[in-house]
Write an enzyme that holds these catalytic residues in place. Structure first.
Site, mmCIF file in Angstrom:
data_model
loop_
_atom_site.group_PDB
_atom_site.id
_atom_site.type_symbol
_atom_site.label_atom_id
_atom_site.label_comp_id
_atom_site.label_asym_id
_atom_site.label_seq_id
_atom_site.Cartn_x
_atom_site.Cartn_y
_atom_site.Cartn_z
ATOM 1 N N MET A 142 -1.158 -28.112 -10.932
ATOM 2 C CA MET A 142 -2.557 -28.014 -10.689
ATOM 3 C C MET A 142 -3.088 -27.040 -9.632
ATOM 4 S SD MET A 142 -3.477 -29.818 -13.028
ATOM 5 C CE MET A 142 -5.240 -30.351 -13.259
ATOM 6 N N ARG A 143 -2.414 -25.831 -9.570
ATOM 7 C CA ARG A 143 -2.476 -24.831 -8.638
ATOM 8 C C ARG A 143 -2.816 -23.418 -9.463
ATOM 9 N NH1 ARG A 143 -4.004 -26.769 -4.385
ATOM 10 N NH2 ARG A 143 -4.331 -24.869 -3.384
ATOM 11 N N HIS A 152 -2.386 -27.312 -21.807
ATOM 12 C CA HIS A 152 -3.773 -27.550 -21.382
ATOM 13 C C HIS A 152 -4.407 -28.761 -22.322
ATOM 14 C CE1 HIS A 152 -7.513 -26.813 -19.380
ATOM 15 N NE2 HIS A 152 -8.139 -26.881 -20.720
ATOM 16 N N GLU A 157 -5.787 -14.337 -16.703
ATOM 17 C CA GLU A 157 -7.242 -15.124 -16.899
ATOM 18 C C GLU A 157 -6.761 -16.819 -17.192
ATOM 19 O OE1 GLU A 157 -11.061 -15.263 -19.660
ATOM 20 O OE2 GLU A 157 -9.582 -13.492 -20.066
ATOM 21 N N LEU A 158 -7.356 -17.644 -16.578
ATOM 22 C CA LEU A 158 -6.935 -19.067 -16.531
ATOM 23 C C LEU A 158 -7.257 -19.574 -17.792
ATOM 24 C CD1 LEU A 158 -6.579 -21.629 -14.733
ATOM 25 C CD2 LEU A 158 -9.046 -22.192 -14.885
ATOM 26 N N THR A 218 -0.213 -38.097 -25.818
ATOM 27 C CA THR A 218 0.920 -38.726 -26.511
ATOM 28 C C THR A 218 1.252 -37.312 -27.525
ATOM 29 O OG1 THR A 218 -0.374 -39.456 -28.460
ATOM 30 C CG2 THR A 218 0.407 -41.101 -26.725
ATOM 31 N N GLU A 268 0.465 -34.371 -26.476
ATOM 32 C CA GLU A 268 1.387 -33.324 -25.569
ATOM 33 C C GLU A 268 2.730 -33.460 -25.454
ATOM 34 O OE1 GLU A 268 -0.738 -32.745 -21.745
ATOM 35 O OE2 GLU A 268 -2.244 -33.588 -22.663
HETATM 36 C C1 GAR Z 1 -1.558 -33.322 -18.795
HETATM 37 O O1 GAR Z 1 -2.500 -34.066 -19.567
HETATM 38 C C2 GAR Z 1 -1.645 -31.596 -18.905
HETATM 39 O O2 GAR Z 1 -2.159 -31.204 -19.923
HETATM 40 C C3 GAR Z 1 -2.807 -31.547 -17.731
HETATM 41 O O3 GAR Z 1 -2.416 -32.473 -16.700
HETATM 42 C C4 GAR Z 1 -1.513 -33.583 -17.127
HETATM 43 C C5 GAR Z 1 -0.405 -33.758 -16.685
HETATM 44 O O4 GAR Z 1 0.020 -35.089 -16.892
HETATM 45 N N1 GAR Z 1 -2.747 -30.304 -17.288
HETATM 46 C C6 GAR Z 1 -3.802 -29.606 -16.732
HETATM 47 O O5 GAR Z 1 -5.184 -30.118 -16.913
HETATM 48 C C7 GAR Z 1 -3.897 -28.260 -16.344
HETATM 49 N N2 GAR Z 1 -4.852 -27.490 -16.215
HETATM 50 P P1 GAR Z 1 1.734 -35.147 -16.651
HETATM 51 O O6 GAR Z 1 1.866 -34.912 -15.277
HETATM 52 O O7 GAR Z 1 2.035 -36.729 -16.829
HETATM 53 O O8 GAR Z 1 2.423 -34.389 -17.516
#
Ligand code: GAR
Length: 197
Positions: free
Chosen positions: A91-92, A110, A144-145, A173, A175
């Site tokens: 998250m950086r 994402h 770009e983000l 799930t 992901e």
């Molecule tokens: C996940 O849902 C990922 O997609 C999201 O953070 C969560 C991390 O969960 N990522 C973002 O929002 C990136 N901008 P995890 O630590 O259990 O993998």
């Protein structure tokens, strides 16, 4: 030749666990490092329990010195000979200079169907918009983000009565299925996107 994969996390690391657990057998990659910017990230213990080297680069002492933070990150990645970097709930925001070091070699997951909802609060935004479906995207990281080339997407339905947390759990799930599938293909040199289900 197996590819060496570093995974960057900030929290519980469930995607990291899915990636690490997938890299066995004939998989073209192996985990070489799990790195967190938060010393309290729950994922660090899970990685160590799996025998993966862990490192922490706490961003807080680098307040106002993003270049210093990223130089330290870069050193940690070089120390282990990382060839691919997977952001997994990291998250950086990374600067264009750091991203350029890893151009074409850094992936992110994402929790939305990009290009919809880059940034934060993706599930609440999908619900507010009345979207009939939601999902997640794995993409190459560019300056770009949340906007780099898409390497995979998985979709889930939005159900009546969903809260952002309920939707997030359903997306998560997927992901855990999508990210390993994309990494396997990417590490083998195949950048065709994976679309699930
Ligand atoms: C996940 O849902 C990922 O997609 C999201 O953070 C969560 C991390 O969960 N990522 C973002 O929002 C990136 N901008 P995890 O630590 O259990 O993998």
């Amino acid at each position: 030749m197996t590819q060496r994969v570093a995974i960057l996390i900030s929290g519980g690391g469930s995607n990291m666990v899915a990636l690490v657990d997938s890299m066995t057998g004939d998989h073209p990659a192996r985990p070489c490092l799990v790195l967190s910017n938060d010393p309290n990230a729950g994922g660090l213990e899970k990685a160590a329990a799996r025998g993966v080297p862990v490192a922490v680069v706490d961003h807080r002492p680098f307040a106002g010195d993003r270049a210093g933070f990223e130089a330290t990150l870069q050193r940690e990645l070089e120390k282990v000979g990382a060839e691919i970097v997977c952001l997994a709930g990291f998250m950086r925001i990374l600067t264009p200079a750091f991203v350029a070091n890893w151009q074409g070699r850094m992936l992110n997951i994402h929790p939305s169907l990009l290009p919809k909802y880059p940034g934060l609060d993706t599930h609440a935004r999908a619900l507010t918009a009345g979207d009939p479906e939601a999902g997640c995207t794995v993409h190459e990281v560019t300056a770009e983000l949340d906007a780099g080339p898409i390497l995979g997407q998985a979709r889930v339905p939005v159900l009546p009565g969903d809260t952002p947390d309920m939707l997030a759990a359903r997306v998560l799930t997927q992901e855990h299925i999508l990210y390993p599938a994309v990494l396997r293909r990417f590490a083998a040199g195949d950048r065709r996107p994976v679309f699930l289900p």
